[in-house]
Design a protein around this motif. Structure first.
Motif, short mmCIF file in Angstrom:
data_model
loop_
_atom_site.label_atom_id
_atom_site.label_comp_id
_atom_site.label_asym_id
_atom_site.label_seq_id
_atom_site.Cartn_x
_atom_site.Cartn_y
_atom_site.Cartn_z
N LEU A 197 0.55 -1.45 0.23
CA LEU A 197 0.17 0.15 -0.14
C LEU A 197 1.09 1.29 0.35
O LEU A 197 0.43 2.00 -0.98
CB LEU A 197 -0.97 -0.19 1.26
CG LEU A 197 -2.38 -1.13 0.57
CD1 LEU A 197 -3.02 -0.89 2.22
CD2 LEU A 197 -2.89 -0.62 -0.05
N ALA A 198 2.43 1.21 0.43
CA ALA A 198 2.99 2.37 1.02
C ALA A 198 3.44 2.23 -0.93
O ALA A 198 3.25 3.67 -0.73
CB ALA A 198 4.18 2.36 1.41
N LEU A 199 3.43 1.82 -1.22
CA LEU A 199 3.65 1.10 -2.69
C LEU A 199 2.99 2.01 -3.61
O LEU A 199 3.39 3.04 -4.92
CB LEU A 199 4.53 -0.09 -4.22
CG LEU A 199 4.74 0.42 -4.75
CD1 LEU A 199 6.74 0.69 -4.81
CD2 LEU A 199 5.28 -1.15 -4.94
N VAL A 200 2.03 2.12 -3.22
CA VAL A 200 0.63 2.09 -4.44
C VAL A 200 0.69 3.45 -4.26
O VAL A 200 0.10 4.83 -5.26
CB VAL A 200 -1.53 1.13 -4.31
CG1 VAL A 200 -2.07 1.88 -4.10
CG2 VAL A 200 -0.41 0.25 -4.63
N LEU A 210 -14.24 1.09 4.26
CA LEU A 210 -15.40 1.86 3.78
C LEU A 210 -14.93 2.49 5.34
O LEU A 210 -15.73 3.22 6.07
CB LEU A 210 -17.25 1.40 4.29
CG LEU A 210 -17.47 1.35 2.96
CD1 LEU A 210 -18.83 0.94 3.07
CD2 LEU A 210 -17.39 2.36 2.41
N THR A 211 -14.14 1.84 6.53
CA THR A 211 -13.02 2.10 7.40
C THR A 211 -12.12 2.96 7.37
O THR A 211 -11.37 2.46 6.69
CB THR A 211 -13.59 0.90 8.62
OG1 THR A 211 -14.67 0.04 8.54
CG2 THR A 211 -12.98 1.48 10.16
N PRO A 212 -12.07 3.78 7.95
CA PRO A 212 -11.20 4.94 7.09
C PRO A 212 -9.94 4.55 8.80
O PRO A 212 -9.27 4.20 9.21
CB PRO A 212 -10.96 6.09 7.96
CG PRO A 212 -12.48 6.23 8.57
CD PRO A 212 -12.91 4.85 8.82
N VAL A 213 -9.17 3.16 7.60
CA VAL A 213 -8.03 2.86 8.06
C VAL A 213 -6.23 2.38 6.61
O VAL A 213 -5.60 2.73 6.75
CB VAL A 213 -8.48 0.90 8.01
CG1 VAL A 213 -6.34 -0.19 8.09
CG2 VAL A 213 -9.60 0.09 8.76
N ILE A 214 -6.80 2.50 5.74
CA ILE A 214 -6.34 2.44 4.28
C ILE A 214 -6.26 4.25 4.02
O ILE A 214 -5.28 4.91 3.62
CB ILE A 214 -6.02 2.37 3.58
CG1 ILE A 214 -7.16 1.94 2.88
CG2 ILE A 214 -5.70 1.06 3.74
CD1 ILE A 214 -7.66 1.40 1.44
#
Lengths: 416, 274
Positions: A203-206, A342-346
């Motif tokens: 996800l850091a890459l994306v 839908l949960t602010p995780v990412i």
């Protein structure tokens, strides 16, 4: 039962007497009345004022209390009618004028309370109150009267005593399961740590390279992502395993009696042990970028406790539903997948446009995850007002869920 | 103290098992309820199109108005043909399931042997599983600690006790399970046809041990079996169940005679129908 109600008729508004006798049905009726009032008031506020999400109500609300009365009365009528329509053989609950009187008394008291003490709340908090009330009303009026089996003196003390008697089973079982798990695979603990780490790197890459416009604030993406994801992983793991626990334990359930919640608690305990390892891994990663454990970590047990009440609350209901309807585990899998995004995780919660924030409005996990972030990344105490909602929802879910689960416990083996 | 299904206190401590007008209804599941059926039937019921759930075709009474009680120290056998409700009765006594109407109660610490070796953790050694299994039956490890060597001796496992259960044969598992059940010294043992497994020598050893315990400690046993020999050896009283109803209750010899008579008449009846 009839005799106790008779005596209490004379002590209708005698609160000390009520509390002293701890007549549960009566006390619950009172609580239910209050909840109805809150709900009605909030519905009224929504209709009347249509205030955009997040702003305080302020003067307009304080100036218009009389408008709330018709809405409150209407709402009380609706709920009473609904509950009365369900009255039957299975609903061991009767409505009387006593009930109506009580409700009216509560109406008076609550209105005064609302007008005096709650003039300055945000609509978000209002919505929280409202959702709590609606859930509570449903449970009190519809669910609970159907549960108790009058042949058995089932109550929470008896349940907890039985669980305490079987504490050895719980501890032994957790110990053995964990030992089996970590001794069997070659890499053991590593597997549990790899999942959050690999996902956060991708996800850091994306978000760092492919979509560089993502801005998560003062910290880098991996550090931002990990606290929320560790919490989310615990949540989804417990929900999935817990929902399946009764079906998976069916062999044992059919052979011997033990408090069935032990199965749920074993899986929860296992997940908490996993949490220790993922948390340690997260600390190492944070240490690499210069974020060290800070004094605010003392708030973590509170956050974990709130999350635990939420998880257990859901699982107590879902594990029995899954026995009744075998589609539930699949459904839960889908819902959890959707909820993850839908949960602010990412992403941070404030990146959601104002007009779409209702998507996370009722999600009790959002304040908890924000709390983890505040504590771990910024060395700040969590937002206590926001945590009120998950706390109350969690406690209610856990308490009612436990009663529901225990009341249906003996039916589990009938649905093989 | 232990896994008691009871909630009320009684003054008469002679009676340890009460079964009072117990009936149990099972709803035959014609097909497994799923969300689709649930939603469909819910709508139908709300609209008044259908009275009950579609898969609840016919209720089936596994037990009908069964009443009896067992005193401390008695050995009671439950006999009956397949499907007579023997296992259902045992499940209700243990608290695994609850009666539809009526009340069942077991007072005291009891152990259920529905099948031997339930709740064993395959990865763990026999020794660790003794503690786990006792805990599942509601006994604290401290209760078992003193008798652990006796359990190992009695189960004739020898060095195998420290190897993982997954390497055990079925007979070894059965021996271990039975030894645990006996040496937790419960007040009441509920046995469901488990003595059918295992070799004859071990079976005899178990029966002898149970007899000894009953003589010394006034242990109560409720025993479901198809073996006349074992029943006569262990139980002086028997109960005959037939299609969920209690047909007779009395000395083992009389009840067994009645049972064989019933079997014969049933077979004769079947022949005439054909």
């Amino acid at each position: 039962m009839a005799t106790t109600k008779q005596t209490h008729e004379e002590h209708l508004f005698d609160f000390p007497h009520l509390i002293q006798k701890f007549n549960r049905p009566l006390l619950i009726e009172f609580l239910a009345s209050y909840s109805i009032l809150f709900a009605a008031m909030l519905v009224a506020v929504n209709f009347r004022l249509r205030i955009p999400f997040g702003k305080t109500l302020g003067d307009i609300y304080v100036a218009q209390p009389p408008l709330l009365y018709p809405f409150m009365i209407f709402s009380v009528l609706v709920v009473t009618a609904f509950a009365a329509s369900l009255r039957g053989e299975s609903t061991r609950f009767s409505f009387s004028h006593r009930m109506a009187l009580q409700t009216f008394a509560a109406l008076m008291i609550a209105t005064g309370f609302i007008v005096t003490f709650l003039p300055d709340v945000s609509l978000l908090q209002m919505a929280y109150f409202e959702s709590i009330s609606i859930g509570f009303i449903f449970l009190i009026y519809v669910l609970f009267p159907r549960l108790r089996d009058p042949r058995y003196e089932d109550d929470i003390q008896a349940y907890l005593m039985k669980l305490y008697h079987n504490r050895a089973l719980l501890t032994l079982w957790i110990r053995y399961t964990i030992r089996s798990r970590y001794s069997q695979t070659f890499l053991g603990i590593i597997w549990i740590i790899i999942q959050p780490l690999s996902l956060s790197l991708v996800l850091a890459l994306v978000f760092g390279k492919f979509l560089p416009r993502m801005d998560v604030g003062e910290v880098n993406f991996v550090s931002f992502f990990l606290p929320g994801f560790v919490a989310w992983q615990l949540f989804s793991h417990v929900i999935i395993i817990g929902t399946n626990s009764m079906i998976r334990g069916m062999g044992l359930i059919n052979q011997v009696y033990f408090p069935r919640e032990v199965l749920i608690l074993v899986h929860t305990g296992e997940a908490l042990v996993d949490l220790v390892f993922t948390f340690a891994a997260m600390l190492v990663v944070n240490g690499l970028v210069g974020l060290w454990p800070n004094p605010a970590f003392i708030y973590l047990p509170i956050l974990i406790f709130i999350q635990l009440t939420l998880m257990l609350g859901f699982v107590f209901y879902l594990s029995f539903f899954a026995v009744l309807i075998r589609d539930i585990p699949q459904l839960i899998g889908v819902i959890l997948r959707v909820m993850f995004y839908l949960t602010p995780v990412i992403y941070p919660a404030d990146r959601i446009p104002e007009n779409l924030r209702w998507l996370i409005l009722f999600n009790p996990l959002v304040p908890v995850i924000n709390g983890y972030r505040e504590v771990i990344l910024f060395n700040r105490p969590p937002d206590w007002v926001a945590l009120y909602y998950p706390f109350v929802v969690g406690m209610i879910l856990m308490f009612t869920g436990y009663l529901y689960f225990k009341a249906n416990e003996s039916k589990i083996s009938d649905y093989v | 103290m232990s896994n008691t299904a009871n909630t009320k206190q009684y003054t008469d401590d002679e009676i340890v098992v009460i079964v009072d007008n117990v009936s149990k209804r099972y709803v035959r599941n014609e097909f497994r309820p799923s969300l689709r059926h649930e939603a469909g039937s819910f709508i139908k019921r709300r609209l008044g199109l259908s009275a009950g759930l579609p898969w609840q075709s016919e209720p089936f009474w596994a037990l009908k108005d069964v009443t009896f009680s067992v005193k401390r120290g008695e050995g009671v056998a439950v006999v009956g043909r397949n499907g007579a409700g023997k296992t259902t009765l045992l499940r209700i006594l243990t608290g695994i399931s609850r009666p539809t109407t009526g009340r069942a109660e077991v007072r005291g610490r009891f152990v259920t042997l529905m099948s031997l070796g339930t709740g064993f953790d395959n990865e763990r050694s026999g020794r660790e599983n003794i503690y786990l299994n006792a805990a599942i039956h509601g006994f604290h490890p401290d209760d078992v600690k003193d008798s652990i060597e006796t359990i190992i001796d009695f189960s004739e496992l020898g060095d195998f006790i420290d190897r993982p259960i997954k390497y055990y044969s079925a007979g070894m598992r059965a021996r271990l399970g039975f030894s645990i059940a006996i040496f937790t010294f419960p007040d009441i043992i509920l046995v469901d046809e488990v003595l059918a497994a295992g070799d004859t020598a071990f079976k005899q050893k178990c029966i002898a041990k149970i007899d000894e315990l009953r003589d010394n400690q006034e242990q109560t046993i409720i025993f479901v079996s198809h073996s006349d020999e074992q029943i006569k050896q262990m139980c002086e009283r028997s109960i005959l169940l037939h299609r969920g109803e209690l047909l007779c209750d009395g000395p083992t010899d009389d009840v067994l005679a009645e049972y064989h008579h019933l079997l014969k008449s049933d077979q004769a009846g079947r022949r005439t129908v054909r």
